[in-house]
Structures are given as structure tokens and as C-alpha cells.
Design a protein around this motif. Structure first.
Motif, short mmCIF file in Angstrom:
data_model
loop_
_atom_site.label_atom_id
_atom_site.label_comp_id
_atom_site.label_asym_id
_atom_site.label_seq_id
_atom_site.Cartn_x
_atom_site.Cartn_y
_atom_site.Cartn_z
N ALA A 42 1.27 -1.86 16.24
CA ALA A 42 1.58 -2.67 15.06
C ALA A 42 0.81 -3.98 15.12
O ALA A 42 0.65 -4.55 16.20
N PRO A 43 0.33 -4.49 13.97
CA PRO A 43 -0.44 -5.74 13.96
C PRO A 43 0.34 -6.92 14.54
O PRO A 43 -0.22 -7.80 15.16
N GLU A 44 1.64 -6.93 14.36
CA GLU A 44 2.45 -8.05 14.83
C GLU A 44 2.85 -7.91 16.30
O GLU A 44 3.59 -8.71 16.83
N GLY A 45 2.36 -6.85 16.95
CA GLY A 45 2.71 -6.58 18.34
C GLY A 45 3.67 -5.42 18.42
O GLY A 45 4.32 -5.07 17.45
N GLY A 46 3.74 -4.80 19.55
CA GLY A 46 4.61 -3.65 19.72
C GLY A 46 3.98 -2.40 19.15
O GLY A 46 2.77 -2.34 18.92
N PHE A 47 4.81 -1.41 18.90
CA PHE A 47 4.35 -0.12 18.39
C PHE A 47 5.23 0.36 17.26
O PHE A 47 6.37 -0.08 17.12
N ARG A 48 4.70 1.27 16.47
CA ARG A 48 5.43 1.87 15.36
C ARG A 48 5.40 3.39 15.54
O ARG A 48 4.35 3.95 15.81
N ILE A 49 6.54 4.02 15.37
CA ILE A 49 6.62 5.49 15.43
C ILE A 49 6.80 6.00 14.01
O ILE A 49 7.69 5.55 13.28
N THR A 50 5.93 6.93 13.60
CA THR A 50 6.03 7.54 12.28
C THR A 50 5.91 9.04 12.42
O THR A 50 5.39 9.55 13.42
N ALA A 51 6.39 9.75 11.42
CA ALA A 51 6.26 11.20 11.42
C ALA A 51 4.77 11.55 11.40
O ALA A 51 3.98 10.88 10.72
N GLY A 52 4.39 12.54 12.15
CA GLY A 52 2.99 12.94 12.22
C GLY A 52 2.50 13.51 10.90
O GLY A 52 3.22 14.25 10.23
N GLU A 53 1.30 13.15 10.53
CA GLU A 53 0.67 13.66 9.32
C GLU A 53 -0.67 14.26 9.74
O GLU A 53 -1.60 13.53 10.05
N PRO A 54 -0.77 15.59 9.75
CA PRO A 54 -2.01 16.23 10.21
C PRO A 54 -3.26 15.72 9.51
O PRO A 54 -4.28 15.51 10.15
N GLU A 55 -3.18 15.46 8.21
CA GLU A 55 -4.34 14.98 7.46
C GLU A 55 -4.76 13.59 7.96
O GLU A 55 -5.93 13.31 8.17
N PHE A 56 -3.79 12.73 8.21
CA PHE A 56 -4.07 11.39 8.73
C PHE A 56 -4.68 11.48 10.12
O PHE A 56 -5.63 10.76 10.45
N GLU A 57 -4.13 12.36 10.96
CA GLU A 57 -4.64 12.50 12.32
C GLU A 57 -6.10 12.96 12.31
O GLU A 57 -6.91 12.46 13.11
N GLU A 58 -6.46 13.86 11.41
CA GLU A 58 -7.85 14.31 11.30
C GLU A 58 -8.76 13.15 10.90
O GLU A 58 -9.85 12.98 11.45
N LYS A 59 -8.31 12.34 9.96
CA LYS A 59 -9.10 11.18 9.52
C LYS A 59 -9.27 10.18 10.65
O LYS A 59 -10.34 9.59 10.81
N MET A 60 -8.22 9.96 11.42
CA MET A 60 -8.31 9.02 12.54
C MET A 60 -9.27 9.52 13.61
O MET A 60 -10.04 8.74 14.17
N LYS A 61 -9.27 10.82 13.89
CA LYS A 61 -10.22 11.38 14.86
C LYS A 61 -11.65 11.18 14.38
O LYS A 61 -12.53 10.82 15.16
N ALA A 62 -11.88 11.39 13.09
CA ALA A 62 -13.22 11.19 12.53
C ALA A 62 -13.62 9.71 12.63
O ALA A 62 -14.75 9.38 13.01
N ALA A 63 -12.70 8.82 12.31
CA ALA A 63 -12.98 7.38 12.37
C ALA A 63 -13.28 6.95 13.80
O ALA A 63 -14.21 6.18 14.05
N GLU A 64 -12.50 7.44 14.75
CA GLU A 64 -12.72 7.09 16.16
C GLU A 64 -14.08 7.58 16.63
O GLU A 64 -14.76 6.90 17.40
N SER A 65 -14.49 8.74 16.15
CA SER A 65 -15.80 9.28 16.51
C SER A 65 -16.91 8.37 15.99
O SER A 65 -17.87 8.06 16.71
N VAL A 66 -16.79 7.92 14.75
CA VAL A 66 -17.78 7.02 14.15
C VAL A 66 -17.81 5.70 14.91
O VAL A 66 -18.88 5.16 15.21
N ILE A 67 -16.63 5.18 15.23
CA ILE A 67 -16.54 3.91 15.95
C ILE A 67 -17.22 4.02 17.32
O ILE A 67 -17.96 3.12 17.72
N ARG A 68 -16.96 5.12 18.03
CA ARG A 68 -17.61 5.31 19.34
C ARG A 68 -19.12 5.40 19.19
O ARG A 68 -19.87 4.79 19.95
N ARG A 69 -19.56 6.15 18.19
CA ARG A 69 -20.99 6.39 18.00
C ARG A 69 -21.74 5.11 17.61
O ARG A 69 -22.86 4.88 18.06
N TYR A 70 -21.13 4.29 16.76
CA TYR A 70 -21.80 3.10 16.25
C TYR A 70 -21.18 1.80 16.77
O TYR A 70 -21.23 0.77 16.11
#
Length: 80
Positions: free
Chosen positions: A39-67
Motif C-alpha cells: 500500500a502507498p501509505e505503508g503496510g500491505f493490502r489483501i484483495t481477491a485475486g483477479e487473473p486478468e490483473f495478475e496477467e497484466k502485472m506479469k507483463a508490466a514487471e517484464s517490461v520494467i525488468r527489460r527497460y
């Protein structure tokens, strides 16, 4: 609403036990996936998993690592 959670040993790992009220509010059940995000204010947030969101995050992390270097340079210049 505040829940007091207990950490328990599960094999070689540690598990977090969620009370049934928390599971109901998250609308998850045993076997479902949840996301733990910083969470931006510190700590962590637990949310229900969203497969579509998880796929987007994996793609974003790949781009971030690459560039990583290019993104760091852009950030220094105030463009990101």
C-alpha cells in the motif's frame, strides 16, 4: 473492521489464517487466490485475486525488468 490474524507453520512455510468473516468480505474460499500488494501509505493490502490483473502485472514487471535503465533515466529527468 480490524481482524487479529495468527501466523501458523505450514510445512516449511508460514501461513496466515483468515477468519470466516474476512473470507466472506473478500468473497473468497479455500483454494482461491488472493493478492498481497504494498500500500502507498505503508503496510500491505489483501484483495481477491483477479487473473486478468495478475496477467497484466506479469507483463508490466517484464517490461520494467527489460527497460529498467531507460525507465530510471526518464525518472531522473522527471518524465515518468
Amino acid at each position: 473492521m480490524v481482524f487479529s490474524l495468527k501466523l501458523r507453520k505450514v510445512g516449511n512455510s508460514v501461513g496466515l489464517v483468515l477468519p470466516k468473516e474476512a473470507l466472506a468480505r473478500l468473497r473468497v474460499k479455500e483454494g482461491d487466490t488472493v493478492c498481497l500488494t504494498e500500500a502507498p501509505e505503508g503496510g500491505f493490502r489483501i484483495t481477491a485475486g483477479e487473473p486478468e490483473f495478475e496477467e497484466k502485472m506479469k507483463a508490466a514487471e517484464s517490461v520494467i525488468r527489460r527497460y529498467r535503465k531507460a525507465l530510471r533515466e526518464l525518472a531522473k529527468r522527471g518524465r515518468v
